[in-house]
Scaffold this active site. Structure first.
Site, PDB file in Angstrom:
ATOM      1  N   LYS A  39       0.815  -1.219   0.000  1.00 47.10           N
ATOM      2  CA  LYS A  39       0.000   0.000   0.000  1.00 47.10           C
ATOM      3  C   LYS A  39       0.845   1.264   0.000  1.00 47.10           C
ATOM      4  O   LYS A  39       0.610   2.190  -0.786  1.00 47.10           O
ATOM      5  CB  LYS A  39      -0.915  -0.006   1.216  1.00 47.10           C
ATOM      6  CG  LYS A  39      -1.721   1.263   1.405  1.00 47.10           C
ATOM      7  CD  LYS A  39      -2.251   1.394   2.818  1.00 47.10           C
ATOM      8  CE  LYS A  39      -1.115   1.656   3.775  1.00 47.10           C
ATOM      9  NZ  LYS A  39      -1.546   2.156   5.083  1.00 47.10           N
ATOM     10  N   THR A  40       1.835   1.326   0.871  1.00 49.22           N
ATOM     11  CA  THR A  40       2.647   2.546   0.994  1.00 49.22           C
ATOM     12  C   THR A  40       3.419   2.817  -0.289  1.00 49.22           C
ATOM     13  O   THR A  40       3.544   3.965  -0.729  1.00 49.22           O
ATOM     14  CB  THR A  40       3.622   2.420   2.180  1.00 49.22           C
ATOM     15  OG1 THR A  40       2.881   2.160   3.367  1.00 49.22           O
ATOM     16  CG2 THR A  40       4.414   3.698   2.365  1.00 49.22           C
ATOM     17  N   ASP A 226      -4.917   8.167   3.000  1.00 49.40           N
ATOM     18  CA  ASP A 226      -4.426   6.869   3.471  1.00 49.40           C
ATOM     19  C   ASP A 226      -5.350   6.320   4.552  1.00 49.40           C
ATOM     20  O   ASP A 226      -6.013   7.084   5.265  1.00 49.40           O
ATOM     21  CB  ASP A 226      -3.009   7.060   4.028  1.00 49.40           C
ATOM     22  CG  ASP A 226      -2.315   5.743   4.317  1.00 49.40           C
ATOM     23  OD1 ASP A 226      -2.783   4.694   3.840  1.00 49.40           O
ATOM     24  OD2 ASP A 226      -1.282   5.766   5.024  1.00 49.40           O
ATOM     25  N   GLU A 227      -5.404   4.993   4.693  1.00 51.96           N
ATOM     26  CA  GLU A 227      -6.202   4.315   5.733  1.00 51.96           C
ATOM     27  C   GLU A 227      -7.644   4.814   5.739  1.00 51.96           C
ATOM     28  O   GLU A 227      -8.212   5.138   6.787  1.00 51.96           O
ATOM     29  CB  GLU A 227      -5.559   4.521   7.125  1.00 51.96           C
ATOM     30  CG  GLU A 227      -4.133   4.025   7.243  1.00 51.96           C
ATOM     31  CD  GLU A 227      -4.010   2.513   7.302  1.00 51.96           C
ATOM     32  OE1 GLU A 227      -5.035   1.814   7.115  1.00 51.96           O
ATOM     33  OE2 GLU A 227      -2.897   2.024   7.517  1.00 51.96           O
ATOM     34  N   GLN A 257      -9.760  -4.493   7.267  1.00 51.96           N
ATOM     35  CA  GLN A 257      -8.961  -4.127   8.441  1.00 51.96           C
ATOM     36  C   GLN A 257      -9.550  -2.921   9.171  1.00 51.96           C
ATOM     37  O   GLN A 257      -8.833  -2.201   9.871  1.00 51.96           O
ATOM     38  CB  GLN A 257      -7.507  -3.834   8.035  1.00 51.96           C
ATOM     39  CG  GLN A 257      -6.779  -5.053   7.486  1.00 51.96           C
ATOM     40  CD  GLN A 257      -5.303  -4.796   7.263  1.00 51.96           C
ATOM     41  OE1 GLN A 257      -4.507  -4.682   8.195  1.00 51.96           O
ATOM     42  NE2 GLN A 257      -4.919  -4.703   5.996  1.00 51.96           N
ATOM     43  N   ARG A 603      -0.655 -10.686  10.401  1.00 54.36           N
ATOM     44  CA  ARG A 603       0.608 -10.124  10.896  1.00 54.36           C
ATOM     45  C   ARG A 603       1.740 -11.129  10.723  1.00 54.36           C
ATOM     46  O   ARG A 603       2.912 -10.752  10.755  1.00 54.36           O
ATOM     47  CB  ARG A 603       0.515  -9.769  12.393  1.00 54.36           C
ATOM     48  CG  ARG A 603      -0.491  -8.716  12.809  1.00 54.36           C
ATOM     49  CD  ARG A 603      -0.453  -7.473  11.978  1.00 54.36           C
ATOM     50  NE  ARG A 603      -1.427  -7.573  10.887  1.00 54.36           N
ATOM     51  CZ  ARG A 603      -1.420  -6.800   9.808  1.00 54.36           C
ATOM     52  NH1 ARG A 603      -0.484  -5.894   9.644  1.00 54.36           N
ATOM     53  NH2 ARG A 603      -2.338  -6.943   8.869  1.00 54.36           N
TER      54      ARG A 603
END
Length: 752
Positions: A39-40, A226-227, A257, A603
């Site tokens: 994503k980043t 973002d997010e 998420q 994770r």
């Protein structure tokens, strides 16, 4: 638009979906970015591409994040790609950018440009003053709870005149809206605002002054968020207004998420994106670069059961790897011991370093058993957030116990002499100090002298006398009560538990859980002195530095992180999914808990261990446990059971309590035999469903009768004693009499 070489460094190495997202520069775009899908990199590469192609000038771009760290990271990465031009891009968090805009137009909402942003303490102080002036009892209407409600209204974009009558009734029996008005008026008089005001005032300005909004439309042609799944209503409205003219908005996030509903996040903001922007492109990033095949298949199968999602399926080119290990244990102590043993074995055989390993729990109080075990065997660890014995409420409680055990402990007394607030202020404490130094006495002894003289004001003398008498009585009680009974008595009579109960916030609920866990921890020691000595050694040992440490943290705090090896303990219904979340939010709560489980699973990069206990001591009470329904939703092909080894470890270990209490009952059919639950499911059994959102269970009259034998996910088996509509009064075999909603119960057999 300038042409850009296809070999531009920010384009190289992108997969097809990532490249599509980076090259989609105009029009609304929603990027559904699954866990570990880069994503980043997509965000930073797209921003670089916007600038390199000349699609937008740096000052035309607004890039919004949730943390200053994320904003800095994005800025640094883009600067490395294209150079100093990035300095003119509007990077920042929602609040930072809103504050920048508000300072330019402060007079439009009755403020001056140099307004102050109040912190929580100042907000509380102001609200308490207003409540006192209005005659509102702070015990009936705790100020912190009142402030939380006002903050929630602001997160929804509601100014005082837009709060509905139904919502007004939530606060102070209908007087909350008037208090909200007073609060806002007082803030303006002080030339101040709180964090919620930053966005709320922006919305007021944009809606009431179209000319101001037009200025930002002329300047900001492209937005990147973002997010996006974590945005609340006010943030959503702010973004929508700024993107209104050009519609060049790119929102990146993962609906699977979205785990922060408890602090105002609205997953609906992401789900309705295509409805709000009808010509939007939706690009799914599904290639995961983090986890093995077994981990991703299990995560995808689990989250697919949620209905409120846009849908995507993660895949990877990484090998299948090891299957997920599911372990069952007799109790939480056995679970902690086995986890520590596995970690030690992995490190010893050089399969992983301590720093590659994480233990992720659903609730903060669950860290205590793992901390105790890790300290006992010298396993290096760190807790993200406060360690259990370093938490404010634990330190306060221990301070009370230290003064009882050692009346000369001045540091402990000073910590709690006015906690909770009891009218013993700084002037009184200073007077006690002066006498203590003059006569070389402990503070408590000096206080005992002062209450017999006139040095103190009558009110302070009265409160100090009450406190001293409590300590005298508690020391007498210590001779007849067990140290755990004494601790509960102290927390109750001191008003400390009541102080946190009055706050009615998620933080306060967590603190109350931790206090109960503290009492549970004390049961492992013969007396109070032994426990306090243990605490001293724990706190001393924790200060030693280690090169590598196992990470111990909550699932909420783990979002965005990754580890080679992850342990997910406590997967039992009632703990995970959280019974409180199910009770408060019904089916919506169950879906958020499932998203949290998905976050936990994803994770892990190489190895994942899930575990549950047949019986667990929760807040001082033993209760039988049922494996989490989420375990039943994991595909068998991705799971390896380690139940037998777990049972061997539990049996060989020295039990922390009478093992007879931990044996599964024949009637329940549950023990550390996860397969039994699967067999019941295959024969038609389903775990009790959470009620639909907005419902409290079955409406009307239940189908149960007095004498029916029933099973409850949290309390186990019991017999119905009476029926009140859809409420049942049940005598449970282990939990005693409880009133429960009928929809959370399944029939075992009719009649007595």
């Amino acid at each position: 638009m300038a042409s850009v070489n296809a070999d531009a460094p920010w384009l190289s190495g992108l997969n097809d979906a990532q490249l599509s997202a980076v090259q989609h520069l105009n029009g609304p775009l929603l990027v559904l970015s699954g866990a570990g899908t880069g994503k980043t990199r997509v965000l930073t590469s797209r921003l670089a591409h916007l600038l390199a192609t000349g699609t937008a000038k740096p000052w035309n771009i607004l890039a919004v994040t949730f943390t200053n760290k994320a904003a800095r990271e994005m800025k640094d990465r883009v600067a490395a790609m294209i150079g100093p031009a990035v300095e003119q891009v509007w990077f920042g968090t929602f609040h930072a950018l809103a504050a920048k805009i508000l300072r330019r137009h402060a007079e439009l909402v009755g403020l001056k440009p140099n307004f102050t942003i109040l912190d929580t303490d100042d907000q509380l102080r102001l609200l308490k003053q207003l409540m006192e002036a209005s005659g509102l009892d702070p015990k009936r209407f705790p100020p912190r709870m009142m402030l939380a409600t006002i903050s929630r209204w602001k997160d929804k974009g509601l100014s005082p005149d837009r709060v509905s009558p139904i919502e007004q009734a939530e606060l102070a029996e209908g007087s909350g809206a008037d208090l909200y008005h007073q609060y806002q008026d007082r803030l303006k008089a002080l030339n101040a605002c709180d964090f919620g005001d930053l966005l709320l005032h922006n919305l007021t300005i944009f809606n009431a002054h179209p000319d101001v909004l037009a200025q930002y439309h002329d300047r900001i042609t492209h937005l990147m968020v973002d997010e996006y799944q974590d945005t609340n209503t006010a943030q959503y409205l702010w973004i929508r207004l700024l993107a209104q003219k050009h519609q060049n908005i790119c929102c990146v996030g993962d609906d699977d998420q979205s785990i922060y509903g408890w602090r105002g996040a609205e997953i609906a903001n992401m789900l309705k994106f295509e409805e709000v922007y009808p010509n939007a492109a939706v690009i799914r990033l599904e290639q995961n670069y983090r986890s093995t095949g077994h981990i991703l298949e299990a995560a995808s199968s689990l989250i697919a059961r949620n209905e409120s999602r846009l849908g995507k399926t993660l895949y990877t080119s990484i090998e299948k790897g090891e299957k997920l290990t599911v372990s069952g244990f007799w109790d939480g102590g056995s679970e902690a011991r086995d986890t520590a043993d596995k970690i030690e074995s992995m490190v010893r055989h050089k399969e992983a370093d301590y720093s590659d390993i994480a233990v992720l729990v659903r609730a903060g109080y669950q860290t205590r058993e793992f901390e105790e075990r890790f300290i006992q065997i010298g396993l290096p660890y760190r807790v993200v957030g406060a360690k259990f014995y370093e938490r404010l409420e634990i330190r306060d409680a221990i301070a009370y116990l230290r003064v009882i055990a050692q009346p000369a402990d001045d540091l402990a007394l000073e910590r709690i002499i006015n906690t909770p607030r009891r009218g013993i202020g700084a002037a009184t404490i200073q007077t006690i100090h002066q006498l203590a130094r003059a006569r070389d006495l402990p503070m408590l002894a000096a206080a005992e002298v002062l209450i017999t003289t006139d040095e103190l004001k009558a009110a302070a003398r009265k409160k100090l006398t009450e406190l001293i008498n409590m300590f005298i009585q508690w020391r007498v009680d210590a001779e007849t009560l067990s140290h755990t009974e004494l601790a509960m008595k102290v927390l109750d009579e001191s008003g400390y538990t009541e102080m946190w109960m009055a706050q009615k916030t998620p933080e306060a609920e967590g603190r109350l859980e931790n206090l109960k866990e503290l009492v549970s921890a004390m049961e492992g020691f013969e007396n109070l002195e032994g426990f306090l000595e243990h605490i001293s050694l724990v706190m001393d040992g924790d200060n030693k530095a280690n090169e590598g440490e196992v990470t111990l943290m909550t699932l909420h705090a783990a979002k965005g992180l990754e580890f080679d090896v992850v342990f997910l303990p406590g997967w039992e219904d009632g703990i995970f999914p959280s019974q409180r979340t199910l009770d408060e939010k019904g089916s919506a709560g169950l879906e958020e808990e499932r998203r949290l489980a998905y976050v936990g699973i994803t994770r892990a990069k190489r190895k994942l261990y899930l575990s549950y206990a047949s019986s667990r001591r929760v807040h001082g009470l033993w209760q039988s446990a049922v494996p989490s329904r989420f375990l039943l939703e994991l595909p068998k092909d991705n799971i390896e059971e380690d139940l037998e080894q777990g049972m061997i470890n539990a049996t060989n270990a020295r039990p922390s309590t009478d093992f007879a209490l931990l044996q599964p009952t024949a009637a329940s059919g549950y023990g550390p035999g996860w397969r039994r639950l699967q067999e019941r499911q295959q024969s038609g059994y389903q775990p009790a469903r959470a009620p639909a959102e907005g419902q409290s269970g079955l409406s009307g009259i239940s189908d149960f009768d007095t004498g029916d034998r029933v099973f409850h996910q949290k309390f186990g088996n019991g017999n119905i004693r009476s029926v009140e509509g859809d409420k049942l009064n049940i005598a449970f075999d282990k939990a005693g009499m409880k009133k429960v909603v009928a929809s959370f119960v399944e029939l075992v057999r009719k009649g007595g």
